[in-house]
Scaffold this motif. Structure first.
Motif, short mmCIF file in Angstrom:
data_model
loop_
_atom_site.label_atom_id
_atom_site.label_comp_id
_atom_site.label_asym_id
_atom_site.label_seq_id
_atom_site.Cartn_x
_atom_site.Cartn_y
_atom_site.Cartn_z
N VAL A 1 -4.42 5.23 9.01
CA VAL A 1 -3.16 5.46 9.72
C VAL A 1 -3.32 6.52 10.81
O VAL A 1 -2.93 6.28 11.96
CB VAL A 1 -2.01 5.81 8.74
CG1 VAL A 1 -0.77 6.26 9.49
CG2 VAL A 1 -1.69 4.60 7.86
N THR B 1 4.79 2.36 9.18
CA THR B 1 3.85 1.79 8.23
C THR B 1 4.63 1.16 7.09
O THR B 1 5.51 1.79 6.51
CB THR B 1 2.92 2.90 7.67
OG1 THR B 1 2.27 3.52 8.78
CG2 THR B 1 1.87 2.31 6.73
N GLN C 1 -2.70 6.08 14.92
CA GLN C 1 -1.72 6.91 15.61
C GLN C 1 -2.33 7.73 16.74
O GLN C 1 -1.60 8.18 17.62
CB GLN C 1 -1.00 7.82 14.61
CG GLN C 1 -0.13 7.03 13.66
CD GLN C 1 0.46 7.87 12.55
OE1 GLN C 1 -0.09 8.88 12.15
NE2 GLN C 1 1.61 7.44 12.04
N PRO D 1 3.68 -0.58 3.71
CA PRO D 1 2.71 -1.02 2.71
C PRO D 1 3.19 -2.28 1.97
O PRO D 1 4.39 -2.41 1.69
CB PRO D 1 2.62 0.15 1.73
CG PRO D 1 3.16 1.33 2.47
CD PRO D 1 4.18 0.77 3.43
N LEU E 1 -4.50 3.66 -1.29
CA LEU E 1 -3.41 4.17 -0.47
C LEU E 1 -3.78 5.53 0.12
O LEU E 1 -3.48 5.82 1.28
CB LEU E 1 -2.12 4.26 -1.27
CG LEU E 1 -0.88 4.71 -0.51
CD1 LEU E 1 -0.58 3.79 0.66
CD2 LEU E 1 0.32 4.79 -1.44
N GLU E 2 -4.48 6.33 -0.66
CA GLU E 2 -4.90 7.65 -0.19
C GLU E 2 -5.83 7.53 1.02
O GLU E 2 -5.70 8.27 1.99
CB GLU E 2 -5.58 8.43 -1.31
CG GLU E 2 -4.65 8.84 -2.43
CD GLU E 2 -4.30 7.69 -3.40
OE1 GLU E 2 -5.04 6.67 -3.46
OE2 GLU E 2 -3.28 7.81 -4.09
N MET F 1 -6.00 5.02 3.07
CA MET F 1 -5.22 4.49 4.19
C MET F 1 -4.45 5.61 4.89
O MET F 1 -4.48 5.71 6.11
CB MET F 1 -4.25 3.41 3.70
CG MET F 1 -3.49 2.74 4.84
SD MET F 1 -2.34 1.47 4.30
CE MET F 1 -3.33 0.49 3.22
N THR F 2 -3.77 6.45 4.12
CA THR F 2 -2.96 7.50 4.73
C THR F 2 -3.80 8.65 5.27
O THR F 2 -3.36 9.35 6.18
CB THR F 2 -1.91 8.04 3.74
OG1 THR F 2 -2.57 8.55 2.58
CG2 THR F 2 -0.93 6.95 3.33
#
Length: 75
Positions: free
Chosen positions: A52, A66, A56, A68, A44-45, A47-48
């Protein structure tokens, strides 16, 4: 990710997004959102922090949402 774009740009933006690292699929659609993108990363880290923001940055995107996957499943 659900994406809203400038009018008339959905197809072009979907094609641009499909070429980005971390983008698994990008389709332009009808309805309140213009493009649906499936993204993936090892965490997740990651990805963000990278996927992402890269999405953007594409010119013509006006809003993203977003969403998840809660159970962590991937294709």
């Amino acid at each position: 990710m659900l994406i809203q774009t400038e009018v008339g740009r959905a197809e072009v933006i979907a094609n641009q997004l499909a070429a980005l690292p971390g983008v698994l699929s990008a389709e332009y659609v009808t309805g309140p959102y213009d493009v649906v993108v499936r993204i993936g990363a090892d965490s997740l880290e990651e990805m963000t922090a990278s996927v992402v923001p890269a999405v953007q940055q594409v010119t013509g995107i006006t809003r993203t949402l977003t969403c998840p996957i809660a159970n962590g499943a991937h294709p």
